[in-house]
Design a protein around this motif. Structure first.
Motif, mmCIF file in Angstrom:
data_model
loop_
_atom_site.group_PDB
_atom_site.id
_atom_site.type_symbol
_atom_site.label_atom_id
_atom_site.label_comp_id
_atom_site.label_asym_id
_atom_site.label_seq_id
_atom_site.Cartn_x
_atom_site.Cartn_y
_atom_site.Cartn_z
ATOM 1 N N GLY A 136 -44.504 23.697 0.398
ATOM 2 C CA GLY A 136 -44.915 22.600 1.277
ATOM 3 C C GLY A 136 -44.627 21.213 0.769
ATOM 4 O O GLY A 136 -43.640 20.993 0.132
ATOM 5 N N PRO A 137 -45.515 20.261 1.083
ATOM 6 C CA PRO A 137 -46.810 20.410 1.740
ATOM 7 C C PRO A 137 -46.666 20.757 3.222
ATOM 8 O O PRO A 137 -45.595 20.596 3.791
ATOM 9 N N ASN A 138 -47.757 21.226 3.837
ATOM 10 C CA ASN A 138 -47.714 21.672 5.226
ATOM 11 C C ASN A 138 -47.319 20.545 6.165
ATOM 12 O O ASN A 138 -47.683 19.396 5.971
ATOM 13 N N GLY A 139 -46.572 20.911 7.182
ATOM 14 C CA GLY A 139 -46.144 19.969 8.210
ATOM 15 C C GLY A 139 -44.656 19.695 8.108
ATOM 16 O O GLY A 139 -43.935 20.303 7.322
ATOM 17 N N TYR A 140 -44.189 18.772 8.942
ATOM 18 C CA TYR A 140 -42.788 18.375 8.913
ATOM 19 C C TYR A 140 -42.500 17.628 7.623
ATOM 20 O O TYR A 140 -43.393 17.028 7.021
ATOM 21 N N THR A 141 -41.255 17.636 7.184
ATOM 22 C CA THR A 141 -40.859 16.903 5.987
ATOM 23 C C THR A 141 -41.184 15.432 6.207
ATOM 24 O O THR A 141 -40.618 14.791 7.089
ATOM 25 N N SER A 142 -42.092 14.900 5.426
ATOM 26 C CA SER A 142 -42.654 13.567 5.676
ATOM 27 C C SER A 142 -41.613 12.460 5.700
ATOM 28 O O SER A 142 -41.758 11.483 6.435
ATOM 29 N N GLN A 143 -40.568 12.593 4.953
ATOM 30 C CA GLN A 143 -39.532 11.558 4.910
ATOM 31 C C GLN A 143 -38.788 11.446 6.240
ATOM 32 O O GLN A 143 -38.229 10.404 6.546
ATOM 33 N N PHE A 144 -38.815 12.521 7.028
ATOM 34 C CA PHE A 144 -38.067 12.550 8.285
ATOM 35 C C PHE A 144 -38.970 12.867 9.471
ATOM 36 O O PHE A 144 -38.612 13.646 10.352
ATOM 37 N N ALA A 145 -40.140 12.248 9.484
ATOM 38 C CA ALA A 145 -41.067 12.411 10.606
ATOM 39 C C ALA A 145 -41.798 11.100 10.836
ATOM 40 O O ALA A 145 -42.236 10.449 9.898
ATOM 41 N N THR A 146 -41.885 10.720 12.084
ATOM 42 C CA THR A 146 -42.650 9.546 12.474
ATOM 43 C C THR A 146 -43.801 10.059 13.324
ATOM 44 O O THR A 146 -43.599 10.476 14.456
ATOM 45 N N GLY A 147 -44.994 10.074 12.757
ATOM 46 C CA GLY A 147 -46.127 10.667 13.460
ATOM 47 C C GLY A 147 -45.881 12.148 13.646
ATOM 48 O O GLY A 147 -45.570 12.861 12.710
ATOM 49 N N ASP A 148 -45.980 12.617 14.871
ATOM 50 C CA ASP A 148 -45.732 14.017 15.178
ATOM 51 C C ASP A 148 -44.296 14.282 15.617
ATOM 52 O O ASP A 148 -43.994 15.341 16.157
ATOM 53 N N HIS A 149 -43.397 13.333 15.401
ATOM 54 C CA HIS A 149 -42.032 13.449 15.903
ATOM 55 C C HIS A 149 -41.037 13.556 14.750
ATOM 56 O O HIS A 149 -40.607 12.546 14.203
ATOM 57 N N PRO A 150 -40.669 14.786 14.379
ATOM 58 C CA PRO A 150 -39.692 14.969 13.305
ATOM 59 C C PRO A 150 -38.277 14.700 13.810
ATOM 60 O O PRO A 150 -38.021 14.678 15.016
ATOM 61 N N TYR A 151 -37.348 14.510 12.895
ATOM 62 C CA TYR A 151 -35.953 14.292 13.261
ATOM 63 C C TYR A 151 -35.050 14.791 12.143
ATOM 64 O O TYR A 151 -35.516 15.107 11.049
ATOM 65 N N THR A 152 -33.764 14.873 12.419
ATOM 66 C CA THR A 152 -32.807 15.363 11.443
ATOM 67 C C THR A 152 -32.613 14.343 10.325
ATOM 68 O O THR A 152 -32.787 13.145 10.523
ATOM 69 N N SER A 153 -32.239 14.830 9.171
ATOM 70 C CA SER A 153 -31.979 13.964 8.022
ATOM 71 C C SER A 153 -30.476 13.725 7.889
ATOM 72 O O SER A 153 -29.671 14.570 8.278
ATOM 73 N N PRO A 154 -30.086 12.581 7.347
ATOM 74 C CA PRO A 154 -28.657 12.332 7.128
ATOM 75 C C PRO A 154 -28.089 13.348 6.127
ATOM 76 O O PRO A 154 -28.781 13.765 5.201
ATOM 77 N N VAL A 155 -26.834 13.725 6.303
ATOM 78 C CA VAL A 155 -26.178 14.641 5.370
ATOM 79 C C VAL A 155 -26.260 14.063 3.967
ATOM 80 O O VAL A 155 -26.064 12.874 3.751
ATOM 81 N N GLY A 156 -26.588 14.905 3.013
ATOM 82 C CA GLY A 156 -26.686 14.474 1.624
ATOM 83 C C GLY A 156 -28.055 13.955 1.233
ATOM 84 O O GLY A 156 -28.221 13.397 0.148
ATOM 85 N N SER A 157 -29.053 14.143 2.093
ATOM 86 C CA SER A 157 -30.413 13.701 1.765
ATOM 87 C C SER A 157 -31.049 14.572 0.689
ATOM 88 O O SER A 157 -32.026 14.166 0.067
ATOM 89 N N PHE A 158 -30.508 15.757 0.490
ATOM 90 C CA PHE A 158 -31.024 16.696 -0.506
ATOM 91 C C PHE A 158 -29.879 17.096 -1.422
ATOM 92 O O PHE A 158 -28.706 16.933 -1.085
ATOM 93 N N ALA A 159 -30.204 17.632 -2.579
ATOM 94 C CA ALA A 159 -29.196 18.025 -3.568
ATOM 95 C C ALA A 159 -28.257 19.092 -2.998
ATOM 96 O O ALA A 159 -28.672 19.924 -2.190
ATOM 97 N N PRO A 160 -26.988 19.103 -3.412
ATOM 98 C CA PRO A 160 -26.059 20.133 -2.955
ATOM 99 C C PRO A 160 -26.369 21.477 -3.597
ATOM 100 O O PRO A 160 -27.036 21.550 -4.632
ATOM 101 N N ASN A 161 -25.849 22.549 -2.988
ATOM 102 C CA ASN A 161 -26.005 23.876 -3.589
ATOM 103 C C ASN A 161 -24.979 24.047 -4.709
ATOM 104 O O ASN A 161 -24.237 23.110 -5.036
ATOM 105 N N GLY A 162 -24.900 25.222 -5.281
ATOM 106 C CA GLY A 162 -23.992 25.488 -6.391
ATOM 107 C C GLY A 162 -22.519 25.347 -6.050
ATOM 108 O O GLY A 162 -21.683 25.239 -6.943
#
Length: 129
Positions: free
Chosen positions: A27-53
């Motif tokens: 978690g924490p429970n709920g939408y990913t806080s960085q990409f949610a405004t109130g109860d309205h989640p949205y997509t994150s820009p490409v590269g917002s998280f670390a790449p895979n192997g």
């Protein structure tokens, strides 16, 4: 591994909905806080998280990805092919509105290719192409 990076998932690794329903969802429970405004989640820009192997970004969470395979029984092996024809395409990866289970590397689902709510693709070439 359960996810591209390991056996657990948290909002620092992917844009998804944490429900606390799975022991591997930290978690924490709920939408990913960085990409949610109130109860309205949205997509994150490409590269917002670390790449895979492999150096690929956002292969878990954010947007479902259409795959070339038609949905059906896999042939088996390391890189199995899907059905040769059908009416439903395979989707992988989970999304900002999906939970931890949907983000697992082994998870796949299917939809009609005309379904409007999916907005990602996995562009992949065979070695040497």
């Amino acid at each position: 591994q359960r996810f591209p990076w390991g056996m657990t998932i948290s909002e620092s690794q992917a844009n998804y909905v944490s429900t606390g329903s799975y022991s591997y969802d930290l978690g924490p429970n709920g939408y990913t806080s960085q990409f949610a405004t109130g109860d309205h989640p949205y997509t994150s820009p490409v590269g917002s998280f670390a790449p895979n192997g492999y150096g690929l970004y956002d292969m878990a969470g954010n947007v479902w990805q259409w795959c070339w395979d038609w949905y059906g029984t896999y042939s088996g092996g390391i890189n199995p092919r899907g059905a040769v024809s059908g009416s439903l395409r395979v989707l992988r990866g989970g999304s900002w509105y999906g939970n931890a289970f949907d983000c697992r590397s082994a998870d796949r689902c299917y939809y009609d290719p005309s379904y409007y709510f999916i907005d990602g693709f996995r562009a992949v070439l065979s070695p040497g192409q």
